[in-house]
Design a protein around this motif. Structure first.
Motif, PDB file in Angstrom:
ATOM      1  N   PRO A 103      12.251 -13.458  -3.185  1.00 54.94           N
ATOM      2  CA  PRO A 103      11.134 -12.621  -2.750  1.00 54.94           C
ATOM      3  C   PRO A 103       9.892 -12.953  -3.579  1.00 54.94           C
ATOM      4  CG  PRO A 103      13.112 -11.316  -3.059  1.00 54.94           C
ATOM      5  CD  PRO A 103      13.390 -12.651  -3.644  1.00 54.94           C
ATOM      6  N   ILE A 104       8.746 -12.485  -3.121  1.00 58.46           N
ATOM      7  CA  ILE A 104       7.510 -12.784  -3.845  1.00 58.46           C
ATOM      8  C   ILE A 104       6.760 -11.497  -4.168  1.00 58.46           C
ATOM      9  CG2 ILE A 104       7.223 -15.098  -2.890  1.00 58.46           C
ATOM     10  CD1 ILE A 104       5.257 -13.919  -0.857  1.00 58.46           C
ATOM     11  N   MET A 105       6.083 -11.525  -5.310  1.00 51.96           N
ATOM     12  CA  MET A 105       5.172 -10.455  -5.669  1.00 51.96           C
ATOM     13  C   MET A 105       3.764 -11.042  -5.649  1.00 51.96           C
ATOM     14  SD  MET A 105       5.069  -7.923  -8.981  1.00 51.96           S
ATOM     15  CE  MET A 105       4.684  -9.187 -10.189  1.00 51.96           C
ATOM     16  N   ILE A 106       2.899 -10.437  -4.842  1.00 57.01           N
ATOM     17  CA  ILE A 106       1.519 -10.917  -4.736  1.00 57.01           C
ATOM     18  C   ILE A 106       0.617  -9.940  -5.489  1.00 57.01           C
ATOM     19  CG2 ILE A 106      -0.335 -11.600  -3.184  1.00 57.01           C
ATOM     20  CD1 ILE A 106       1.760 -11.899  -0.973  1.00 57.01           C
ATOM     21  N   ARG A 107      -0.100 -10.455  -6.456  1.00 60.28           N
ATOM     22  CA  ARG A 107      -1.037  -9.647  -7.238  1.00 60.28           C
ATOM     23  C   ARG A 107      -2.370 -10.388  -7.284  1.00 60.28           C
ATOM     24  NH1 ARG A 107       1.041  -8.131 -12.990  1.00 60.28           N
ATOM     25  NH2 ARG A 107       2.250  -6.633 -11.736  1.00 60.28           N
ATOM     26  N   LYS A 108      -3.338  -9.862  -6.538  1.00 60.72           N
ATOM     27  CA  LYS A 108      -4.669 -10.484  -6.476  1.00 60.72           C
ATOM     28  C   LYS A 108      -4.557 -11.975  -6.145  1.00 60.72           C
ATOM     29  CE  LYS A 108      -6.764  -7.172  -9.662  1.00 60.72           C
ATOM     30  NZ  LYS A 108      -7.465  -6.963 -10.964  1.00 60.72           N
TER      31      LYS A 108
END
Length: 343
Positions: A237-242
């Protein structure tokens, strides 16, 4: 008892009309005493053929010797031909009815399986969650689940049982039940490792050669603003932050391979505006008519430009972009996707 190895049957299957003028003395007759007792004297045997393939024989008997002539043979061949058509049609009808019965059972199994997957995402203050499951067949091996363990903490799991159809669906149902039971018992994020170890041992006992399960298991704590997870061979899975992407790949092997494997657990700090995207490989492995896969890069590019929108909007548009890429090409793997946004 008549078999294909019978001399008369072999000759009939070869296209002959076999006439036995006196069965009482013909050595090709296997059970002469029974024949005499029944008063059978002459015999005519022709094959029942459909499209050049013999499916049986038609036999006529007479109490008189040398009873069958050329006209009888012609009539017998005509009747045998009609019988072959009737028998073939009856078999095809029976197979069609059986096929419909199995199809209906598969449809009902699919309905039951989809009941196990949450119809809508839970409502957790501080989180915006959207999820969907798109099966390729009536039943499959994908699943996801949510379990709220405290007011401010949710456990989620997304898995893919390697395989298709009924076997994968049965394994999925069993695995889902075990995951829920262990999560209910060990209801805090500090016990994830113990839960994964139990699930792995269960999978090792149940899976056979070539079978295994990929799983991503996570606990999201809104109060502490953390996600604690273990990735067991699943699509990261991916975490997108800015627009910065972090892959959640800490964990270890797929489940069902090594019962004593030591899995790693990782905890990441969350911030407002973070977006978490969980999915199964059916999402990225979708192919168009040219055999080109939509792929992970297209997923990342699409997700990054949608992070300012709601989780539901992101979900629908990611699937929409994928649909435009693959067109009407039929897919061969289920798709599961969960999006969690930190408000």
């Amino acid at each position: 008892m008549v078999s294909k190895n019978d001399t008369v049957i072999k000759a009939a299957f070869a296209g002959e009309a076999v006439v036995l003028d006196d069965m009482r003395v013909d050595r090709r007759v296997k059970y002469q005493e029974a024949t005499i007792r029944e008063g059978l004297v002459s015999q005519l045997t022709v094959a029942m053929q459909f499209r050049g393939e013999a499916i049986g024989v038609l036999r006529l008997y007479s109490p008189e010797p040398k009873h069958f002539d050329k006209d009888d043979i012609a009539l017998a061949r005509a009747v045998a031909s009609q019988c072959a058509v009737a028998i073939t049609n009856a078999n095809l009808y029976r197979e069609a009815i059986e096929g419909e019965r199995i199809a209906e059972q598969m449809r009902l199994a699919g309905v039951i399986q989809r009941r196990m997957i949450p119809e809508k995402a839970p409502v957790i203050p501080g989180l915006d969650i959207a999820a969907t499951y798109i099966p390729c067949f009536d039943v499959g091996g994908d699943f996801y689940d949510f379990l709220q363990v405290r007011d401010n903490c949710i456990v989620l799991g997304i898995a893919d049982v390697i395989g298709k159809g009924i076997p994968a669906a049965i394994m999925m149902s069993s695995f889902r039940g075990a995951m829920r039971a262990y999560a209910d018992t060990e209801d805090n994020k500090g016990c994830i490792k113990e839960i994964i170890n139990k699930l792995n041992k269960m999978a090792c006992n149940e899976c056979r050669n070539g079978e295994f399960i990929t799983l991503f298991y996570a606990a999201i704590d809104v109060k502490d603003m953390t996600v604690t997870y273990c990735n067991c061979g699943h699509e990261p899975p991916i975490m997108i932050r800015k627009e910065r992407i972090t892959e959640l790949e800490k964990g270890g092997l797929v489940l069902g391979v090594e019962p004593h494997f030591e899995y790693a657990i990782e905890t990441l700090q969350l911030k407002h505006g973070d977006c978490l995207l969980f999915y199964t490989d059916g999402l990225t492995d979708a192919a168009n008519f040219d055999g080109q896969l939509w792929g992970r890069q297209n997923l990342l590019k699409t997700a990054k430009k949608l992070t300012t929108h709601s989780a539901e909007h992101m979900l629908k548009n990611i699937l929409g972009y994928r649909r435009r890429f693959v067109g009407l090409a039929r897919q061969t793997d289920d798709t599961s996707i969960i999006i969690v946004k930190v408000d």
